[in-house]
Design a protein around this motif. Structure first.
Motif, PDB file in Angstrom:
ATOM      1  N   LYS A  95       0.824  -1.204   0.000  1.00 46.88           N
ATOM      2  CA  LYS A  95       0.000   0.000   0.000  1.00 46.88           C
ATOM      3  C   LYS A  95       0.860   1.257   0.000  1.00 46.88           C
ATOM      4  O   LYS A  95       0.611   2.196  -0.774  1.00 46.88           O
ATOM      5  N   VAL A  96       1.880   1.268   0.850  1.00 50.05           N
ATOM      6  CA  VAL A  96       2.754   2.431   0.944  1.00 50.05           C
ATOM      7  C   VAL A  96       3.540   2.628  -0.354  1.00 50.05           C
ATOM      8  O   VAL A  96       3.653   3.750  -0.870  1.00 50.05           O
ATOM      9  N   SER A  97       4.048   1.521  -0.902  1.00 52.27           N
ATOM     10  CA  SER A  97       4.837   1.607  -2.124  1.00 52.27           C
ATOM     11  C   SER A  97       4.007   2.113  -3.302  1.00 52.27           C
ATOM     12  O   SER A  97       4.451   2.955  -4.089  1.00 52.27           O
ATOM     13  N   LYS A  98       2.790   1.624  -3.405  1.00 53.58           N
ATOM     14  CA  LYS A  98       1.903   2.071  -4.487  1.00 53.58           C
ATOM     15  C   LYS A  98       1.617   3.568  -4.362  1.00 53.58           C
ATOM     16  O   LYS A  98       1.644   4.309  -5.356  1.00 53.58           O
ATOM     17  N   ALA A  99       1.358   4.000  -3.144  1.00 55.47           N
ATOM     18  CA  ALA A  99       1.094   5.424  -2.921  1.00 55.47           C
ATOM     19  C   ALA A  99       2.322   6.259  -3.259  1.00 55.47           C
ATOM     20  O   ALA A  99       2.218   7.320  -3.893  1.00 55.47           O
ATOM     21  N   PHE A 100       3.480   5.790  -2.847  1.00 56.94           N
ATOM     22  CA  PHE A 100       4.715   6.523  -3.105  1.00 56.94           C
ATOM     23  C   PHE A 100       4.986   6.657  -4.603  1.00 56.94           C
ATOM     24  O   PHE A 100       5.375   7.721  -5.085  1.00 56.94           O
ATOM     25  N   GLU A 101       4.773   5.575  -5.336  1.00 55.43           N
ATOM     26  CA  GLU A 101       4.984   5.629  -6.790  1.00 55.43           C
ATOM     27  C   GLU A 101       4.043   6.656  -7.425  1.00 55.43           C
ATOM     28  O   GLU A 101       4.425   7.360  -8.370  1.00 55.43           O
ATOM     29  N   GLY A 102       2.825   6.749  -6.901  1.00 60.07           N
ATOM     30  CA  GLY A 102       1.905   7.760  -7.394  1.00 60.07           C
ATOM     31  C   GLY A 102       2.393   9.171  -7.101  1.00 60.07           C
ATOM     32  O   GLY A 102       2.233  10.079  -7.926  1.00 60.07           O
ATOM     33  N   GLN A 103       3.002   9.340  -5.935  1.00 59.18           N
ATOM     34  CA  GLN A 103       3.546  10.651  -5.587  1.00 59.18           C
ATOM     35  C   GLN A 103       4.721  11.017  -6.491  1.00 59.18           C
ATOM     36  O   GLN A 103       4.847  12.167  -6.925  1.00 59.18           O
ATOM     37  N   LEU A 104       5.591  10.052  -6.760  1.00 59.31           N
ATOM     38  CA  LEU A 104       6.698  10.315  -7.678  1.00 59.31           C
ATOM     39  C   LEU A 104       6.179  10.747  -9.045  1.00 59.31           C
ATOM     40  O   LEU A 104       6.708  11.677  -9.667  1.00 59.31           O
ATOM     41  N   LYS A 105       5.135  10.071  -9.517  1.00 58.37           N
ATOM     42  CA  LYS A 105       4.557  10.409 -10.811  1.00 58.37           C
ATOM     43  C   LYS A 105       4.022  11.831 -10.805  1.00 58.37           C
ATOM     44  O   LYS A 105       4.246  12.606 -11.751  1.00 58.37           O
ATOM     45  N   ASP A 106       3.289  12.194  -9.746  1.00 62.78           N
ATOM     46  CA  ASP A 106       2.750  13.545  -9.655  1.00 62.78           C
ATOM     47  C   ASP A 106       3.857  14.592  -9.595  1.00 62.78           C
ATOM     48  O   ASP A 106       3.741  15.677 -10.182  1.00 62.78           O
ATOM     49  N   LEU A 107       4.926  14.272  -8.896  1.00 62.04           N
ATOM     50  CA  LEU A 107       6.046  15.198  -8.768  1.00 62.04           C
ATOM     51  C   LEU A 107       6.910  15.242 -10.026  1.00 62.04           C
ATOM     52  O   LEU A 107       7.683  16.186 -10.226  1.00 62.04           O
ATOM     53  N   GLY A 108       6.807  14.209 -10.853  1.00 61.74           N
ATOM     54  CA  GLY A 108       7.652  14.121 -12.034  1.00 61.74           C
ATOM     55  C   GLY A 108       9.099  13.841 -11.691  1.00 61.74           C
ATOM     56  O   GLY A 108      10.021  14.265 -12.397  1.00 61.74           O
TER      57      GLY A 108
END
Length: 303
Positions: A95-108
């Motif tokens: 769950k944490v990893s999936k959320a983090f990957e989404g944050q990286l994507k948003d941040l570019g």
């Protein structure tokens, strides 16, 4: 130049990573304001940017980083980026990893320099921190830490942690100095970062601060930020106005006397700034939900 030397000044965290001591935060900024303020900060010498999923502006922050680096002729590694694990994303590694990957994507971005647990959700923070430790080992973050942790929760976390948090980001300002937490964290080589360093603006009109501002011919904000600098607190200051962003950074060509530092120290009201009981997720069985605060500006392209 003296101002830039100050903004380039770093503090060595407990894992050896160098973190700039002064940065820009983007709480309560919509995506467009975040983009513009982050770009302005970077081109004016700031080298640390602080955001969070909870702020609802990681896309704007990422756009600002990209723009600011281009305008300043810098590379990604020249800027220290912090974001935070959202309460609703806490839990196991998947769950944490999936959320983090989404944050990286948003941040570019391909990585962040510092990943903080935004709040200690009682039912999940130990498991969540273990997931963050794994992200660190995988090289997706350069350092991990926490935010808004009191001494009891920090002690419990350290009992099960393999990695001592590098940072505890806390409210810290003249009237709320979290002395017991600062003492505890310092004794365990955990660096404190200040959020709300001006006390939500309250400290700006304090008569003691105003008197010192007159004495040093500085703004009230500059007096407070200089005090925090001399207290060796890493500071995250928010503004969406370029003129104010620049003004806030002009604290490196003067010094408060030891007596005046102590005068500000005495403004502490001794009140705990944490308000766990106000949050339903403080209860282990609570449904913490998955909503994110948004200052909506949808439909307006960032580029």
């Amino acid at each position: 130049m003296l101002f830039l030397d100050g903004l380039n000044s770093t503090m060595t965290l407990n894992n050896g990573i160098e973190m700039p001591r002064f940065g820009l935060g983007v709480w309560k900024s919509d995506n467009h304001a975040a983009r513009d303020s982050v770009a302005a900060a970077i081109r004016n010498g700031y080298r640390a940017i602080d955001t969070a999923k909870q702020y609802g502006n990681e896309q704007g922050t990422g756009a600002g980083i990209k723009l600011g680096l281009k305008q300043a002729g810098l590379k990604r590694e020249d800027v220290f980026v912090t974001t935070k694990l959202f309460n609703g994303d806490q839990g196991n590694y998947d769950k944490v990893s999936k959320a983090f990957e989404g944050q990286l994507k948003d941040l570019g971005l391909d990585y962040v320099d510092l990943y903080l647990m935004h709040w200690p959700v009682d039912a999940y923070y130990l498991e969540s921190y273990q997931a963050m430790e794994r992200l660190l080992k995988e090289g997706k973050v350069r350092a991990i830490g926490v935010s808004n942790f009191d001494n009891d929760r920090m002690s419990k976390l350290m009992e099960s942690a393999d990695v001592i948090p590098a940072i505890n980001q806390m409210e810290f300002n003249p009237t709320n100095q979290e002395r017991d937490i600062l003492k505890f964290d310092t004794s365990h080589k955990i660096t404190m970062t200040a959020w709300s360093p001006l006390g939500g603006g309250k400290s700006l009109t304090n008569p003691v601060i105003e008197k010192l501002a007159d004495k040093y011919h500085r703004s009230a904000a500059q007096i407070i930020l200089r005090w925090e600098w001399q207290r060796e607190i890493i500071t995250v200051i928010k503004s969406v106005h370029e003129k104010r962003i620049i003004e806030n950074s002009h604290i490196f060509d003067f010094e408060l006397s030891d007596e005046d530092v102590e005068t500000i120290n005495q403004l502490d009201e001794g009140k705990r700034g944490l308000w766990y009981d106000d949050f339903k997720w403080h209860r282990p069985s609570a449904d913490i939900g998955d909503s994110v605060d948004q200052w909506d500006d949808t439909g307006k392209p960032l580029s």
